[in-house]
Design a protein around this motif. Structure first.
Motif, PDB file in Angstrom:
ATOM      1  N   MET A   1       0.818  -1.197   0.000  1.00 27.64           N
ATOM      2  CA  MET A   1       0.000   0.000   0.000  1.00 27.64           C
ATOM      3  C   MET A   1       0.859   1.256   0.000  1.00 27.64           C
ATOM      4  O   MET A   1       0.533   2.220  -0.665  1.00 27.64           O
ATOM      5  N   SER A   2       1.956   1.246   0.745  1.00 27.40           N
ATOM      6  CA  SER A   2       2.764   2.458   0.808  1.00 27.40           C
ATOM      7  C   SER A   2       3.493   2.719  -0.510  1.00 27.40           C
ATOM      8  O   SER A   2       3.819   3.858  -0.813  1.00 27.40           O
ATOM      9  N   SER A   3       3.743   1.664  -1.289  1.00 27.43           N
ATOM     10  CA  SER A   3       4.406   1.880  -2.571  1.00 27.43           C
ATOM     11  C   SER A   3       3.489   2.639  -3.528  1.00 27.43           C
ATOM     12  O   SER A   3       3.955   3.450  -4.328  1.00 27.43           O
ATOM     13  N   ILE A   4       2.179   2.419  -3.414  1.00 28.79           N
ATOM     14  CA  ILE A   4       1.225   3.173  -4.241  1.00 28.79           C
ATOM     15  C   ILE A   4       1.279   4.648  -3.868  1.00 28.79           C
ATOM     16  O   ILE A   4       1.266   5.523  -4.734  1.00 28.79           O
ATOM     17  N   ASN A   5       1.375   4.922  -2.567  1.00 34.11           N
ATOM     18  CA  ASN A   5       1.454   6.309  -2.117  1.00 34.11           C
ATOM     19  C   ASN A   5       2.735   6.976  -2.593  1.00 34.11           C
ATOM     20  O   ASN A   5       2.724   8.163  -2.941  1.00 34.11           O
ATOM     21  N   ILE A   7       4.374   6.229  -5.349  1.00 36.49           N
ATOM     22  CA  ILE A   7       4.207   6.471  -6.784  1.00 36.49           C
ATOM     23  C   ILE A   7       3.310   7.682  -7.011  1.00 36.49           C
ATOM     24  O   ILE A   7       3.594   8.540  -7.843  1.00 36.49           O
ATOM     25  N   ARG A   8       2.217   7.754  -6.255  1.00 30.80           N
ATOM     26  CA  ARG A   8       1.296   8.881  -6.380  1.00 30.80           C
ATOM     27  C   ARG A   8       2.001  10.195  -6.071  1.00 30.80           C
ATOM     28  O   ARG A   8       1.855  11.184  -6.797  1.00 30.80           O
ATOM     29  N   LYS A   9       2.781  10.204  -5.000  1.00 30.31           N
ATOM     30  CA  LYS A   9       3.510  11.409  -4.603  1.00 30.31           C
ATOM     31  C   LYS A   9       4.488  11.833  -5.700  1.00 30.31           C
ATOM     32  O   LYS A   9       4.597  13.013  -6.026  1.00 30.31           O
ATOM     33  N   GLY A  13       4.227  15.258  -7.867  1.00 30.27           N
ATOM     34  CA  GLY A  13       5.383  16.158  -7.863  1.00 30.27           C
ATOM     35  C   GLY A  13       5.860  16.463  -9.272  1.00 30.27           C
ATOM     36  O   GLY A  13       6.166  17.606  -9.610  1.00 30.27           O
ATOM     37  N   THR A  14       5.895  15.429 -10.113  1.00 29.78           N
ATOM     38  CA  THR A  14       6.304  15.611 -11.504  1.00 29.78           C
ATOM     39  C   THR A  14       5.310  16.507 -12.243  1.00 29.78           C
ATOM     40  O   THR A  14       5.708  17.398 -13.000  1.00 29.78           O
TER      41      THR A  14
END
Length: 51
Positions: A1-5, A7-9, A13-14
């Motif tokens: 779950m934290s890896s999705i966050n 990626i989203r972050k 940012g990009t």
């Protein structure tokens, strides 16, 4: 779950950086800064209202 966050972050940012670059290319930096400031002010007011 934290890896999705993560990626989203990274994607948000990009997107933020790309939006800044796009504003510089179009010459609408002032408008972008004004909109960012207005959004921050609105967010702060809403935060205080619903706290």
């Amino acid at each position: 779950m934290s890896s999705i966050n993560k990626i989203r972050k990274a994607l948000y940012g990009t997107a933020k950086i790309l939006g800044d670059v796009n504003a510089v290319q179009k010459g609408t930096v002032g408008k972008r800064i004004a909109r960012k400031a207005a959004g921050k002010a609105t967010g702060k007011m809403l935060n205080k209202l619903f706290k």
